[in-house]
Motif scaffolding. Structure first.
Motif, short mmCIF file in Angstrom:
data_model
loop_
_atom_site.label_atom_id
_atom_site.label_comp_id
_atom_site.label_asym_id
_atom_site.label_seq_id
_atom_site.Cartn_x
_atom_site.Cartn_y
_atom_site.Cartn_z
N VAL A 1 0.85 -1.19 0.00
CA VAL A 1 0.00 0.00 0.00
C VAL A 1 0.89 1.24 0.00
O VAL A 1 1.78 1.36 0.85
N THR A 2 0.68 2.14 -0.94
CA THR A 2 1.49 3.35 -1.00
C THR A 2 1.05 4.34 0.08
O THR A 2 -0.06 4.26 0.61
N ARG B 1 0.31 7.43 -0.40
CA ARG B 1 -0.85 8.14 -0.92
C ARG B 1 -2.12 7.32 -0.75
O ARG B 1 -3.15 7.82 -0.29
N GLY B 2 -2.05 6.04 -1.10
CA GLY B 2 -3.21 5.18 -0.97
C GLY B 2 -3.67 5.05 0.47
O GLY B 2 -4.87 5.04 0.75
N GLN C 1 -7.36 6.21 1.80
CA GLN C 1 -8.25 5.23 2.41
C GLN C 1 -8.69 5.68 3.81
O GLN C 1 -9.86 5.55 4.17
#
Length: 434
Positions: free
Chosen positions: A374-375, A377-378, A382
């Motif tokens: 998971v980045t 940013r992600g 989220q």
């Protein structure tokens, strides 16, 4: 410290925020160290649908620790608004480029400019005098004036969705002021729907150096004292109430102690081995003559036998030194996990292993640093889009660096493009190492 990080990849340009000097608030004491007016950068929402959506950012740039240090700082952009540019761009989490930052790109963007020396926490009625010059430690008044200004001139009171953030000393300011700012919105923004905070690189540990010296704690205790941060209302009120009876209210100038008193949903963005912390906490020394220095130093960073290791822990630490660096990451996670608020619903964290600082302000790092696939940013997107979910659903932990005799100790492949020369990196951030 500028909003932009340079040095690895070409950064995508973003819309401009323009300077607003608060000359009308000088009479209320909302002034920089130098006595010049405080101010903020403002860029209006790009789309009508986002007219009531806001990102409010505390600018960072370290601290000044004693009178001479603050005197020197007052002649720079970190203590004097006459040195500020008339406009700025944001990057990473603060970017207006919708390719880089699709969730927040069209929000109203505010950068509250930093010029008080203690993370917008100072509130000393009387100026400190050094070498015949008056120095004003009144960051809390700058914060108050900025909120008032934005409500009066930019319709901040119509806010519906607000993300409070900041990096480095501004990241620390996010922890220190999030409850106060949230209360301001509750009282002044009747249509408020969502208020969250995502401090970047602001969780600085109260930790001895590898040489057993409490350099950073000693420095922060002093700026807390001379800026009148506790008595002046510049820190988390519940934290001060808890620690003041034992004379330890200086702890409320640290994120790791303040976090226990934060109820607002908060997402911690930090390296577990932050490049500023390894330089100015892990390998720091107490400046000669402190708290009455005779030189122009801003702390004594990158000192002693660990200096080369600190600059490039992935390639320059020997087998003994890397154990100490891993211990700091372990201590960092323990300090974060020990906070009851880090386990509250609505909270979360993205703690990675890259040896960087303010990486969430870099377009490339923001999009590529990853933990468990998971980045960064992600993870932020989220968490922002969630509603009071368990913190475990939004928590990402760092790996420990490889020990033994290996050429590259980095344990997170997504960090590989962040191996910058630290002097070049510091220059790109607007920092000077002493």
């Amino acid at each position: 410290m500028s909003l932009g990080l340079c040095g690895v990849a070409a950064l995508v340009s973003s819309s401009v925020m323009h300077l607003n000097l608060m000359t009308d608030a000088v009479a209320d004491g909302a002034v920089c160290l130098s006595g010049d007016p405080g101010g903020y950068m403002f860029g209006a929402a790009d789309a009508p649908v986002n007219a009531n959506d806001w990102m409010i950012y505390f600018e960072g740039g370290g601290w000044c620790y004693d009178p001479r240090d603050c005197f020197h700082r007052a002649g720079t952009s970190l203590g004097n608004s006459s040195h500020w540019p008339t406009s700025e761009k944001g990057f990473g989490l603060m970017s207006d480029n919708c390719t880089v930052n699709p969730l927040f790109c069209n929000y109203n963007h505010v950068n509250i400019k930093y010029c008080d020396g203690n993370s917008f926490a100072g509130n000393a009625d009387e100026p400190m005098v050094y070498n015949g010059t008056k120095l004003y430690l009144r960051g809390k008044r700058i914060l108050d004036a900025a909120l008032s200004h934005l409500a009066r001139l930019q319709n901040l009171s119509n806010a519906e969705n607000v993300l409070l953030t900041g990096c480095s000393a501004g990241g620390l300011a996010t922890y220190l002021h999030v409850e106060y700012v949230h209360d301001w919105f509750k009282e002044n923004a009747p249509n408020l729907k969502r208020f969250k905070a995502a401090p970047m690189s602001g969780f600085f540990l109260d930790h001895d150096s590898v040489y057993g010296v409490p350099a950073y704690e000693t420095e922060m205790k002093n700026i807390h004292l001379i800026s009148n941060a506790s008595a002046g209302g510049g820190l988390n009120a519940a934290c001060v109430e808890h620690y003041a009876p034992s004379g330890e209210d200086w702890k409320c100038n640290f994120a790791q102690y303040t976090y226990d008193f934060i109820d607002t949903p908060l997402f911690v963005l930090n390296s577990g081995l932050d490049a500023w912390q390894t330089k100015c906490i892990v390998t720091a020394a107490i400046p000669y003559g402190f708290p009455n220095q005779t030189n122009n130093g801003n702390g004594q960073c990158n000192q002693g036998s660990y200096a080369a290791c600190e600059r490039a822990p992935d390639t320059q630490c020997n087998a003994t030194e890397i154990v100490q660096m891993n211990q700091y990451t372990t201590d960092f996670m323990a300090a974060l996990s020990n906070s009851t608020d880090s386990r509250q619903n609505g909270h979360g964290s993205f703690i990675h292993s890259c040896h960087t600082h303010c990486e969430a302000q870099n377009d490339d790092y923001f999009a590529t640093f990853a933990v468990d696939g998971v980045t960064m940013r992600g993870a932020v997107f989220q968490w922002w889009s969630s509603s009071n979910e368990p913190s475990s659903k939004h928590s990402y932990a760092p790996c420990l660096r490889k020990t033994g005799n290996v050429a590259d100790r980095q344990c997170n492949p997504s960090c590989q493009n962040s191996s910058l020369n630290q002097d070049a990196w510091a220059a790109s951030m607007g920092w000077s190492w002493y």
